[in-house]
Design a protein around this motif. Structure first.
Motif, PDB file in Angstrom:
ATOM      1  N   SER A  22      48.850  57.880 -19.314  1.00 20.74           N
ATOM      2  CA  SER A  22      49.603  59.101 -18.998  1.00 20.74           C
ATOM      3  C   SER A  22      48.881  60.677 -19.489  1.00 20.74           C
ATOM      4  CB  SER A  22      51.198  58.833 -19.171  1.00 20.74           C
ATOM      5  OG  SER A  22      51.691  58.025 -18.414  1.00 20.74           O
ATOM      6  N   THR A  23      48.671  60.541 -20.709  1.00 26.07           N
ATOM      7  CA  THR A  23      48.065  61.551 -21.179  1.00 26.07           C
ATOM      8  C   THR A  23      46.600  62.132 -20.450  1.00 26.07           C
ATOM      9  OG1 THR A  23      48.568  61.117 -23.443  1.00 26.07           O
ATOM     10  CG2 THR A  23      46.775  62.810 -23.181  1.00 26.07           C
ATOM     11  N   THR A  24      45.962  61.186 -19.823  1.00 22.25           N
ATOM     12  CA  THR A  24      44.818  61.442 -19.009  1.00 22.25           C
ATOM     13  C   THR A  24      45.253  62.234 -17.734  1.00 22.25           C
ATOM     14  OG1 THR A  24      43.690  59.520 -19.757  1.00 22.25           O
ATOM     15  CG2 THR A  24      43.016  60.457 -17.565  1.00 22.25           C
ATOM     16  N   ILE A  25      46.252  61.603 -17.256  1.00 19.62           N
ATOM     17  CA  ILE A  25      46.936  62.389 -15.904  1.00 19.62           C
ATOM     18  C   ILE A  25      47.325  63.630 -16.058  1.00 19.62           C
ATOM     19  CG2 ILE A  25      48.799  62.109 -14.333  1.00 19.62           C
ATOM     20  CD1 ILE A  25      48.431  59.074 -14.271  1.00 19.62           C
ATOM     21  N   LYS A  26      48.174  63.936 -17.223  1.00 19.72           N
ATOM     22  CA  LYS A  26      48.662  65.189 -17.488  1.00 19.72           C
ATOM     23  C   LYS A  26      47.410  66.190 -17.842  1.00 19.72           C
ATOM     24  CE  LYS A  26      52.725  63.359 -19.913  1.00 19.72           C
ATOM     25  NZ  LYS A  26      53.611  63.070 -21.238  1.00 19.72           N
ATOM     26  N   ILE A  80      51.094  64.689  -7.451  1.00 20.29           N
ATOM     27  CA  ILE A  80      51.267  63.568  -8.283  1.00 20.29           C
ATOM     28  C   ILE A  80      52.815  62.883  -8.040  1.00 20.29           C
ATOM     29  CG2 ILE A  80      52.509  64.995 -10.137  1.00 20.29           C
ATOM     30  CD1 ILE A  80      51.310  63.078 -12.243  1.00 20.29           C
ATOM     31  N   VAL A  81      53.006  61.577  -8.165  1.00 21.73           N
ATOM     32  CA  VAL A  81      54.188  60.918  -8.149  1.00 21.73           C
ATOM     33  C   VAL A  81      54.424  60.463  -9.698  1.00 21.73           C
ATOM     34  CG1 VAL A  81      55.490  58.811  -7.121  1.00 21.73           C
ATOM     35  CG2 VAL A  81      53.798  59.974  -5.819  1.00 21.73           C
ATOM     36  N   PRO A  82      55.233  61.222 -10.232  1.00 20.59           N
ATOM     37  CA  PRO A  82      55.358  61.200 -11.849  1.00 20.59           C
ATOM     38  C   PRO A  82      56.037  59.844 -12.117  1.00 20.59           C
ATOM     39  CG  PRO A  82      56.955  62.817 -11.006  1.00 20.59           C
ATOM     40  CD  PRO A  82      56.166  62.381  -9.856  1.00 20.59           C
ATOM     41  N   GLU A  83      55.963  59.614 -13.419  1.00 20.71           N
ATOM     42  CA  GLU A  83      56.768  58.522 -13.982  1.00 20.71           C
ATOM     43  C   GLU A  83      58.196  59.085 -14.128  1.00 20.71           C
ATOM     44  OE1 GLU A  83      56.337  55.363 -17.719  1.00 20.71           O
ATOM     45  OE2 GLU A  83      55.419  57.276 -17.825  1.00 20.71           O
ATOM     46  N   GLY A  84      59.071  58.281 -13.739  1.00 22.95           N
ATOM     47  CA  GLY A  84      60.293  58.477 -13.476  1.00 22.95           C
ATOM     48  C   GLY A  84      60.839  59.092 -12.345  1.00 22.95           C
ATOM     49  N   ARG A  85      59.974  59.279 -11.404  1.00 19.06           N
ATOM     50  CA  ARG A  85      60.217  59.948 -10.098  1.00 19.06           C
ATOM     51  C   ARG A  85      60.567  61.317  -9.992  1.00 19.06           C
ATOM     52  NH1 ARG A  85      63.773  54.707 -10.818  1.00 19.06           N
ATOM     53  NH2 ARG A  85      61.863  53.147 -10.545  1.00 19.06           N
ATOM     54  N   GLN A  86      61.630  61.757 -10.913  1.00 16.19           N
ATOM     55  CA  GLN A  86      62.027  63.399 -10.966  1.00 16.19           C
ATOM     56  C   GLN A  86      62.251  63.931  -9.665  1.00 16.19           C
ATOM     57  OE1 GLN A  86      59.064  65.688 -13.335  1.00 16.19           O
ATOM     58  NE2 GLN A  86      58.546  63.775 -14.818  1.00 16.19           N
ATOM     59  N   CYS A  87      63.114  63.162  -8.859  1.00 14.92           N
ATOM     60  CA  CYS A  87      63.764  63.788  -7.721  1.00 14.92           C
ATOM     61  C   CYS A  87      64.985  64.939  -8.240  1.00 14.92           C
ATOM     62  CB  CYS A  87      64.438  62.563  -6.971  1.00 14.92           C
ATOM     63  SG  CYS A  87      63.322  61.457  -6.159  1.00 14.92           S
ATOM     64  N   ASP A 120      51.857  57.753 -11.167  1.00 14.91           N
ATOM     65  CA  ASP A 120      52.060  57.247 -12.533  1.00 14.91           C
ATOM     66  C   ASP A 120      53.183  56.414 -12.685  1.00 14.91           C
ATOM     67  OD1 ASP A 120      51.846  56.938 -15.139  1.00 14.91           O
ATOM     68  OD2 ASP A 120      52.412  58.975 -15.718  1.00 14.91           O
ATOM     69  N   GLU A 121      52.710  54.879 -12.617  1.00 15.07           N
ATOM     70  CA  GLU A 121      53.706  53.780 -12.725  1.00 15.07           C
ATOM     71  C   GLU A 121      54.689  53.722 -11.578  1.00 15.07           C
ATOM     72  OE1 GLU A 121      53.451  51.327 -14.826  1.00 15.07           O
ATOM     73  OE2 GLU A 121      52.509  52.522 -16.593  1.00 15.07           O
ATOM     74  N   ALA A 122      54.060  53.592 -10.325  1.00 14.76           N
ATOM     75  CA  ALA A 122      54.739  53.868  -9.090  1.00 14.76           C
ATOM     76  C   ALA A 122      55.410  52.707  -8.947  1.00 14.76           C
ATOM     77  CB  ALA A 122      53.505  53.800  -7.866  1.00 14.76           C
ATOM     78  N   THR A 123      55.369  51.455  -9.516  1.00 15.63           N
ATOM     79  CA  THR A 123      56.348  50.291  -9.186  1.00 15.63           C
ATOM     80  C   THR A 123      57.236  49.862 -10.519  1.00 15.63           C
ATOM     81  OG1 THR A 123      54.858  48.533  -9.656  1.00 15.63           O
ATOM     82  CG2 THR A 123      54.903  49.239  -7.388  1.00 15.63           C
ATOM     83  N   GLU A 124      57.265  50.843 -11.660  1.00 17.62           N
ATOM     84  CA  GLU A 124      57.976  50.690 -12.634  1.00 17.62           C
ATOM     85  C   GLU A 124      59.534  50.434 -12.330  1.00 17.62           C
ATOM     86  OE1 GLU A 124      58.547  49.719 -16.758  1.00 17.62           O
ATOM     87  OE2 GLU A 124      56.471  50.046 -15.805  1.00 17.62           O
TER      88      GLU A 124
END
Length: 256
Positions: free
Chosen positions: A55-59, A103-110, A181-185
């Motif tokens: 995730s740090t790489t993506i950020k 980006i599709v972020p971890e946690g979705r953030q809708c 980032d964690e698309a199916t978590e």
């Protein structure tokens, strides 16, 4: 891989949290010289156990975290460059997004106060002229459930529906590079299958994708290449056939 061939090219990137790397107390370095290149149309994964720097790489790639050393190019544009003791160059995250990175972020953030359709309209952009643009009709065809929920607010959706919306929202910008980032978590198996089906469709359409996910078997069938991170360094990279065959990598670095 030459810069001319790469849509995204990151060379020797170092990043972390707190003060600048190398500045002393308060600095926490996470990435130690990551090299990552993605050609147009490729699907590439970042793999590794939790806390290894994915995730740090993506950020860092999207400008949400400062680059302390190295260089990141997207297409012909240098989006970030830094060297020890020298000047630091960086585009803002919104400028990087306008180049065609979504980006599709971890946690979705809708957004809880926007409807599904407002999410898809508010972020729409037709910057990518390499194929037919993603419009509402195509997005609803990809995720029929979103059409059924188009008047629902973001906080009225299930977790799976929010993930569909997060992917559709990113696609509405017609990105050249889609990062997940964690698309199916945390998704139910039936919803997870819908997400994998969606990603396969996107790959078949030629969408360039960088994805982080823990379901390695599914990624083997989807991705062209994989990079394995361990403590902020790339310790293995190769195609799906090589990763499928080398179970020592799974045991040493992937916790499988």
């Amino acid at each position: 891989m030459s810069l001319a061939q790469a849509l995204l090219d990151a060379e020797g990137i170092e990043a972390g949290y707190g003060a600048a790397v190398g500045s002393g107390e308060g600095a926490s370095q996470v990435l130690f010289g990551i090299d990552l290149s993605i050609r147009a149309g490729e699907v590439v994964t970042l793999l590794g156990r939790n806390g290894m720097g994915k995730s740090t790489t993506i950020k860092t790639l999207i400008g949400a975290l400062p680059l302390h050393r190295g260089r990141i190019r997207f297409g012909e544009t240098t989006v970030a460059a830094a060297q020890a003791g020298g000047p630091r160059q960086a585009l803002r995250p919104d400028a990087i997004a306008r180049l065609g990175v979504a980006i599709v972020p971890e946690g979705r953030q809708c957004f809880p106060n926007l409807t599904v359709e407002e999410h898809l309209i508010a972020f729409a952009d037709t910057r990518n002229d390499q194929r037919e643009a993603w419009d509402l009709g195509k997005l609803y065809a990809l995720f029929p459930r979103l059409r059924e929920r188009k008047h629902h607010m973001g906080n009225q959706l299930s977790g799976g529906e929010q993930q569909m919306l997060a992917i559709a929202r990113a696609l509405s910008t017609n990105p050249r590079l889609l990062i997940l980032d964690e698309a199916t978590e945390g998704l139910a198996p039936v919803i997870r299958e819908e997400i994998w089906k969606c990603l396969r469709q996107l790959k078949d359409l030629g969408q360039t994708i960088l994805v982080v996910d823990k379901y390695i078997e599914r990624l083997l069938d989807l991705a062209d290449r994989h990079l394995v991170l361990e403590r902020g360094r790339v310790v293995w990279q190769g195609d799906s056939a090589a990763l499928r065959a080398d179970r020592s990598v799974w045991q040493a670095y992937l916790g499988v």
